[in-house]
Scaffold this motif. Structure first.
Motif, PDB file in Angstrom:
ATOM      1  N   THR A 208     -13.267  24.924   7.772  1.00  0.00           N
ATOM      2  CA  THR A 208     -13.072  26.313   7.299  1.00  0.00           C
ATOM      3  C   THR A 208     -12.500  25.537   6.206  1.00  0.00           C
ATOM      4  OG1 THR A 208     -13.493  27.219   8.855  1.00  0.00           O
ATOM      5  CG2 THR A 208     -11.780  28.040   7.158  1.00  0.00           C
ATOM      6  N   SER A 209     -11.149  24.485   6.745  1.00  0.00           N
ATOM      7  CA  SER A 209      -9.846  24.463   6.085  1.00  0.00           C
ATOM      8  C   SER A 209     -10.481  24.351   4.084  1.00  0.00           C
ATOM      9  CB  SER A 209      -9.020  23.944   6.482  1.00  0.00           C
ATOM     10  OG  SER A 209      -7.545  23.889   5.396  1.00  0.00           O
TER      11      SER A 209
ATOM     12  N   GLN B  77     -10.277  25.080   0.192  1.00  0.00           N
ATOM     13  CA  GLN B  77      -9.461  23.900  -0.042  1.00  0.00           C
ATOM     14  C   GLN B  77     -10.974  23.983  -1.485  1.00  0.00           C
ATOM     15  OE1 GLN B  77      -6.686  23.091  -0.363  1.00  0.00           O
ATOM     16  NE2 GLN B  77      -6.694  21.029  -2.220  1.00  0.00           N
ATOM     17  N   TYR B  78     -11.792  24.235  -1.497  1.00  0.00           N
ATOM     18  CA  TYR B  78     -13.466  24.172  -2.007  1.00  0.00           C
ATOM     19  C   TYR B  78     -12.612  25.470  -3.773  1.00  0.00           C
ATOM     20  CZ  TYR B  78     -17.359  25.129  -4.368  1.00  0.00           C
ATOM     21  OH  TYR B  78     -18.583  25.901  -4.760  1.00  0.00           O
TER      22      TYR B  78
ATOM     23  N   THR C 182     -17.527  27.900  -6.356  1.00  0.00           N
ATOM     24  CA  THR C 182     -18.079  29.151  -6.504  1.00  0.00           C
ATOM     25  C   THR C 182     -19.271  28.953  -5.575  1.00  0.00           C
ATOM     26  OG1 THR C 182     -19.885  28.423  -8.308  1.00  0.00           O
ATOM     27  CG2 THR C 182     -17.441  29.390  -9.269  1.00  0.00           C
ATOM     28  N   MET C 183     -19.634  28.128  -5.147  1.00  0.00           N
ATOM     29  CA  MET C 183     -20.893  28.719  -4.161  1.00  0.00           C
ATOM     30  C   MET C 183     -20.050  29.111  -2.374  1.00  0.00           C
ATOM     31  SD  MET C 183     -22.855  25.072  -4.537  1.00  0.00           S
ATOM     32  CE  MET C 183     -21.269  23.618  -3.493  1.00  0.00           C
ATOM     33  N   GLY C 184     -21.210  30.550  -1.479  1.00  0.00           N
ATOM     34  CA  GLY C 184     -20.302  30.524  -0.774  1.00  0.00           C
ATOM     35  C   GLY C 184     -21.146  29.681   0.125  1.00  0.00           C
ATOM     36  N   PRO C 185     -20.424  30.041   1.675  1.00  0.00           N
ATOM     37  CA  PRO C 185     -20.153  29.177   2.617  1.00  0.00           C
ATOM     38  C   PRO C 185     -21.244  28.412   2.867  1.00  0.00           C
ATOM     39  CG  PRO C 185     -19.259  30.904   3.057  1.00  0.00           C
ATOM     40  CD  PRO C 185     -18.820  31.018   1.533  1.00  0.00           C
ATOM     41  N   GLU C 186     -22.441  29.449   2.864  1.00  0.00           N
ATOM     42  CA  GLU C 186     -23.655  29.294   3.189  1.00  0.00           C
ATOM     43  C   GLU C 186     -24.484  28.038   2.202  1.00  0.00           C
ATOM     44  OE1 GLU C 186     -22.703  33.242   4.651  1.00  0.00           O
ATOM     45  OE2 GLU C 186     -23.052  32.122   2.396  1.00  0.00           O
TER      46      GLU C 186
ATOM     47  N   VAL D 104     -11.111  22.418 -11.766  1.00  0.00           N
ATOM     48  CA  VAL D 104     -11.344  21.022 -12.136  1.00  0.00           C
ATOM     49  C   VAL D 104     -13.022  20.941 -11.309  1.00  0.00           C
ATOM     50  CG1 VAL D 104     -11.501  18.817 -10.538  1.00  0.00           C
ATOM     51  CG2 VAL D 104      -9.531  20.600 -11.171  1.00  0.00           C
ATOM     52  N   LEU D 105     -13.735  22.547 -10.683  1.00  0.00           N
ATOM     53  CA  LEU D 105     -14.927  22.508 -10.465  1.00  0.00           C
ATOM     54  C   LEU D 105     -16.088  23.366 -11.276  1.00  0.00           C
ATOM     55  CD1 LEU D 105     -15.034  22.812  -6.404  1.00  0.00           C
ATOM     56  CD2 LEU D 105     -15.072  20.756  -8.216  1.00  0.00           C
ATOM     57  N   THR D 106     -15.375  23.833 -12.104  1.00  0.00           N
ATOM     58  CA  THR D 106     -15.772  24.993 -13.210  1.00  0.00           C
ATOM     59  C   THR D 106     -14.868  24.959 -14.848  1.00  0.00           C
ATOM     60  OG1 THR D 106     -16.156  26.811 -11.633  1.00  0.00           O
ATOM     61  CG2 THR D 106     -16.708  27.847 -14.003  1.00  0.00           C
ATOM     62  N   PRO D 107     -15.738  23.143 -15.104  1.00  0.00           N
ATOM     63  CA  PRO D 107     -14.752  23.268 -16.619  1.00  0.00           C
ATOM     64  C   PRO D 107     -14.777  23.569 -17.956  1.00  0.00           C
ATOM     65  CG  PRO D 107     -16.115  21.262 -15.816  1.00  0.00           C
ATOM     66  CD  PRO D 107     -16.759  22.454 -14.414  1.00  0.00           C
ATOM     67  N   ALA D 108     -15.944  24.496 -17.616  1.00  0.00           N
ATOM     68  CA  ALA D 108     -16.627  25.402 -18.610  1.00  0.00           C
ATOM     69  C   ALA D 108     -17.624  26.634 -18.314  1.00  0.00           C
ATOM     70  CB  ALA D 108     -17.825  24.180 -19.666  1.00  0.00           C
ATOM     71  N   PRO D 109     -16.733  27.685 -17.750  1.00  0.00           N
ATOM     72  CA  PRO D 109     -16.962  28.354 -17.670  1.00  0.00           C
ATOM     73  C   PRO D 109     -17.237  29.819 -19.231  1.00  0.00           C
ATOM     74  CG  PRO D 109     -14.623  28.756 -17.581  1.00  0.00           C
ATOM     75  CD  PRO D 109     -14.973  27.156 -17.665  1.00  0.00           C
ATOM     76  N   THR D 110     -18.350  31.094 -18.289  1.00  0.00           N
ATOM     77  CA  THR D 110     -18.908  30.846 -19.231  1.00  0.00           C
ATOM     78  C   THR D 110     -18.262  32.040 -20.008  1.00  0.00           C
ATOM     79  OG1 THR D 110     -21.464  30.821 -18.782  1.00  0.00           O
ATOM     80  CG2 THR D 110     -20.638  32.951 -19.684  1.00  0.00           C
TER      81      THR D 110
END
Length: 326
Positions: free
Chosen positions: A119-120, A124-125, A131-135, A233-239
């Motif tokens: 969960t932690s 942190q993600y 942007t992904m859901g936990p599933e 860091v994980l979404t360097p170029a959002p729309t």
């Protein structure tokens, strides 16, 4: 006589920041001779075909040459255990690189109950802009390529076993986040005894406080959607860019959602923990039983599949270590 180098390899989300900033300090008899940037540059980042142990060896030699009297040299960096967003890939390679760099080092591994650490890790993600859901995150979709969660990263006995093979059983010590919370003095004294830190006399009162907790799980649906609109860091170029995670709207909404009336109305909603429980209950039982065999001095009563460990079950070497730490 200079104490041997203590290499703390993580895992992530096991009180590593607290140890680096409040335990491994001069007041407690420790001196950190390298930080994350040096570990990244000399150990983690080099391509396997280009890795050379000498630059990190030289850095360690220089650090030990300048070591203040009576201090234990430490390198603490959780990136050495592999990154959980990438399934802990290459953690075995890092272990072998460390053996080539510092073959006489003592190894510290910090762990945490899998049903809590997962969960932690997900929270942190989100903090890094995920942007992904936990599933989807925990599914470890192979189409995501190198990026992706892998539960085997949290089968702790595997990596700990490798370090025991490489460095020797007596040179590997495991500490749990749970032990730091339940018995900080006992856990840190045992660590000091292992590290050869004769000057350690307990954690100072000013250094005991923990860091602020993650944002609450009930905020997850809002936070991950905000991340789609912010650079990170994980979404360097959002729309559409309306800020930068973890600041901007992410921080503002996290702050607001952590407080009443949201905490009153939604405090019982734990979507990530519920998914982890449903998906991974029993998944780590066999690994935890193996861990209990090789680290009998640990209290793993909070770890699934393991009964509470008693001192009578400890190996003689662990009993001696406990006795010397009192």
């Amino acid at each position: 006589m200079t104490a041997r180098l203590l290499l703390h390899i993580g895992y992530h989300k096991t009180a590593t920041s607290w140890m680096q900033q409040r335990l491994f300090v001069h007041e407690h008899g420790y001196h950190q001779i390298a930080r994350h940037p040096e570990v990244w540059r000399h150990v983690v980042a080099p391509h396997g075909l280009l890795f050379d142990p000498e630059p990190m060896r030289a850095l360690i030699r220089a650090g030990i040459d300048d070591l203040p009297a009576g201090m234990v040299p430490v390198i603490s960096s959780e990136i050495l255990s592999g990154h959980p967003f990438f399934g802990g890939m290459a953690s075995d390679d890092y272990a072998r690189r460390l053996k080539a760099i510092a073959p006489d080092a003592k190894i510290l591994v910090s762990i945490r109950s899998q049903m809590r650490i997962l969960t932690s890790v997900y929270m942190q993600y989100l903090l890094r802009g995920g942007t992904m859901g936990p599933e989807l995150f925990f599914a470890g979709d192979p189409e995501l390529g190198f990026f992706g969660f892998r539960p085997e990263h949290f089968e702790y006995h595997r990596l700990i076993g490798l370090y025991r093979d490489l460095f020797g059983v007596e040179n590997v010590h495991v500490i749990t986040q749970e032990s730091l919370k339940a018995d900080m003095d006992g856990a840190t004294r045992r660590l000091a005894a292992f590290a050869g830190n004769a000057g350690f006399d307990g954690v100072l009162p000013t250094h005991r406080s923990a860091y602020a907790p993650s944002y609450p799980e009930y905020a997850v649906p809002m936070l991950r959607r905000i991340n789609k609109l912010q650079k990170s860091v994980l979404t360097p170029a959002p729309t559409i860019k309306i800020g930068t995670t973890p600041d901007g709207f992410y921080r503002a909404f996290g702050y607001v959602l952590r407080r009443p009336p949201f905490s009153w109305a939604l405090g019982g909603y734990h979507p990530v923990s519920a998914h982890v429980e449903k998906t991974f209950r029993g998944r780590f039982d066999a690994s935890n039983r193996e861990l209990a065999k090789i680290a009998g001095y640990l209290d793993l009563s909070d770890y699934s599949g393991v009964m509470a460990t008693t001192k009578s079950a400890m190996p003689s070497s662990a009993k001696a270590r406990l006795a010397s730490a009192r």
